[in-house]
Design an enzyme around this catalytic site. Structure first.
Site, PDB file in Angstrom:
ATOM      1  N   GLY A 257      50.239  38.063  58.552  1.00 55.82           N
ATOM      2  CA  GLY A 257      48.973  38.629  58.993  1.00 55.82           C
ATOM      3  C   GLY A 257      49.118  40.104  59.292  1.00 55.82           C
ATOM      4  O   GLY A 257      49.640  40.882  58.487  1.00 55.82           O
TER       5      GLY A 257
ATOM      6  N   TYR B  98      56.420  39.284  51.062  1.00 56.34           N
ATOM      7  CA  TYR B  98      55.535  38.684  52.062  1.00 56.34           C
ATOM      8  C   TYR B  98      55.717  37.167  52.113  1.00 56.34           C
ATOM      9  O   TYR B  98      55.737  36.492  51.083  1.00 56.34           O
ATOM     10  CB  TYR B  98      54.059  38.997  51.770  1.00 56.34           C
ATOM     11  CG  TYR B  98      53.136  38.292  52.746  1.00 56.34           C
ATOM     12  CD1 TYR B  98      53.069  38.694  54.069  1.00 56.34           C
ATOM     13  CD2 TYR B  98      52.378  37.184  52.355  1.00 56.34           C
ATOM     14  CE1 TYR B  98      52.255  38.036  54.977  1.00 56.34           C
ATOM     15  CE2 TYR B  98      51.559  36.527  53.247  1.00 56.34           C
ATOM     16  CZ  TYR B  98      51.503  36.949  54.563  1.00 56.34           C
ATOM     17  OH  TYR B  98      50.720  36.289  55.474  1.00 56.34           O
TER      18      TYR B  98
END
Length: 515
Positions: free
Chosen positions: A63, A56
């Site tokens: 998001g 990530y």
């Protein structure tokens, strides 16, 4: 080291350094330790970026779009795009000191070595600050989670040479033109860097730090004006005795009472409260309880400083590079700790403004002022005196009460319900700035009324500190008693006197340092 240089290391920064950069001419340098930490963390990120597994913030979207794995050929575009798309603010431009605090505090987190950006990205941010280039940041766009996204994005856009910014001359120009003019090469963002520039509480924290400095000065000023009002009303200073405050040992209360007692030392006006045509056993709450109200606010300031100091020592990003080399996601960007104290301060400031206005109103009411002329007018009836100055003060107090409604109890879900609980800390900070401005004006009106009232007490000698305050205020262009005149310039001069610290500076040579 030059006293106007702030060195940013790996362990955070101080409130004094934030203010020196945001409001002063302090230059910014990265320490050798910070540069080494930046380089080491970048090696970790680049190693992860080379692996096929998605990480990530390094090789994924963000998001609600974090499930997509981004190929290496699109990652530079991904980082550019997040900055461009998140630079979506609207409304008026926020103040230069806010933007500089925002950038400096983001630089503080970059320098921690926990974000994984290259040293040159951090250096470019320092160069932009040192050049006096101020990105255009708009009033609206932050929900305070994940941090102050839109405001930080507008700053990151400037580092890329895009968007608009103000030069040191205050003129708005294309950011690329300003960078070129100062010999700064725009940054080409790589993995993780766009996200690292956006993910923090830096805007709300910067405004908190500056509000704390302003409110400290205002609380001292308000203790002085409360003492002047007590003196003008021929009140009793006995309620300020240290032994009375020792039995209710709130530190702020004791400090405010001591400030007032120092200002009133040697007064020939206090202690006459049982000698006029309306004798009283005790003064009204707005006079007698001044240390209790201001003191509660002082203790709120102390708690807010504790939160600010913790945040100034923090590295706020998501994901972060840990000392053992792991890159982990977290929720440290959430603004709740900062948002709460911003709201607490707005509540305390509103109450301080409210009690100051009550004292002013008492000074103007012939039925409660113990011998002063109605509205402190020169010729009541022909003259209106300070009647409408109190209206203005009351309007400011009413606005303060509206601004005291907390922002942090609100939350509007965003990012397709991924970010389903937000802090609204930026909004709390923006309204606190307005509250601080209004409180300054409210204190200035009380000062204006109290000094005029003291001068109308003929035959009684004010305290030496009171005389010093009155002399300094008159030297600053604020006129004393007399027939009606155009009041707005007097009130503006009184506001500038309080805002610039003139009131505190005038009395401390007599009283010694005040809390």
């Amino acid at each position: 080291m030059d006293m106007h240089t702030v060195v940013v290391g790996t362990s955070g920064t101080t409130a004094e350094d934030v203010i020196a950069v945001a409001r002063g001419a302090a230059r910014v340098e990265l320490s050798a330790e910070a540069v080494a930490a930046l380089a080491a963390a970048r090696e970790v990120v680049e190693a992860l970026a080379a692996k096929p597994e998605p990480v990530y913030g390094v090789s994924t979207g963000f998001g609600a779009l974090a499930t997509r794995h981004i190929s290496q050929d699109l990652r530079a575009q991904l980082q550019r795009n997040i900055v461009r798309s998140h630079a979506a603010g609207m409304g008026p431009h926020v103040e230069r000191d806010v933007v500089r605090a925002l950038m400096f505090l983001r630089l503080k987190t970059l320098a921690s070595g926990r974000t994984g950006v290259r040293p040159e990205v951090a250096q470019t941010m320092a160069d932009v600050l040192n050049a006096g280039i101020t990105p255009v940041v708009h009033e609206f766009g932050s929900l305070g989670c994940s941090g102050d996204l839109a405001p930080l994005s507008h700053c990151a856009l400037t580092l890329m040479g895009e968007g608009e910014a103000e030069g040191p001359d205050g003129v708005l120009r294309p950011a690329g033109e300003l960078l070129a003019r100062h010999g700064i090469t725009p940054v080409v963002l790589r993995e993780k860097e766009g996200l690292a520039l956006l993910n923090g509480t830096d805007g709300m924290l910067g405004m908190l730090v500056m509000a704390l400095a302003d409110l400290h000065r205002l609380y001292t000023s308000a203790d002085i004006t409360a003492a002047l009002s007590l003196e003008a009303l021929l009140g009793s200073a006995k309620v300020l005795a240290p032994e009375l405050h020792a039995i209710r040992p709130h530190p702020g209360q004791g400090a405010s009472a001591d400030n007032m007692l120092r200002v009133l030392a040697g007064s020939g006006l206090t202690g006459h409260f049982q000698e006029d045509e309306a004798p009283r056993v005790q003064d009204a709450y707005s006079v007698r309880c001044a240390p209790q109200v201001a003191g509660a606010g002082r203790d709120t300031l102390a708690y807010a400083r504790l939160v600010a100091d913790r945040e100034l020592a923090a590295a706020v990003d998501n994901p972060v590079v840990l000392p053992d080399g792991r890159v982990e996601s977290n929720g440290n960007f959430h603004g709740a700790p900062v948002a709460y104290v911003l709201d607490f301060l707005a509540i305390a400031a509103a109450d301080l403004g409210s009690i100051a206005e009550r004292r002013t109103d008492r000074l103007l009411d012939k039925n409660r002022s113990h011998g002063l002329p109605p509205f402190l007018a020169g010729d009541a009836g022909v003259d209106s005196g300070l009647m409408i100055a109190q209206y203005t003060q009351a309007a400011l107090v009413s606005e303060m009460k509206r601004l005291a409604v907390p922002a942090s109890v609100d939350s509007i879900p965003s990012s397709a319900m991924q970010e389903d609980h937000v802090s609204m800390g930026w909004s709390a900070a923006r309204k606190l700035r307005t509250a601080v401005d209004n409180l300054t004006r409210i204190v200035a009106v009380e000062l204006y009324a109290a000094t005029r009232a003291i001068e109308l007490r003929e035959g009684l000698t004010p305290a030496p500190a009171s005389r010093a305050a009155i002399a300094a205020l008159r030297a600053a262009g604020v006129q004393g008693p007399g027939p009606d005149r155009f009041l707005a310039p007097d009130l503006a001069a009184a506001d500038a006197f309080v805002r610039g610290g003139g009131l505190v500076a005038a009395v401390e040579p007599v009283t010694g340092p005040l809390a």
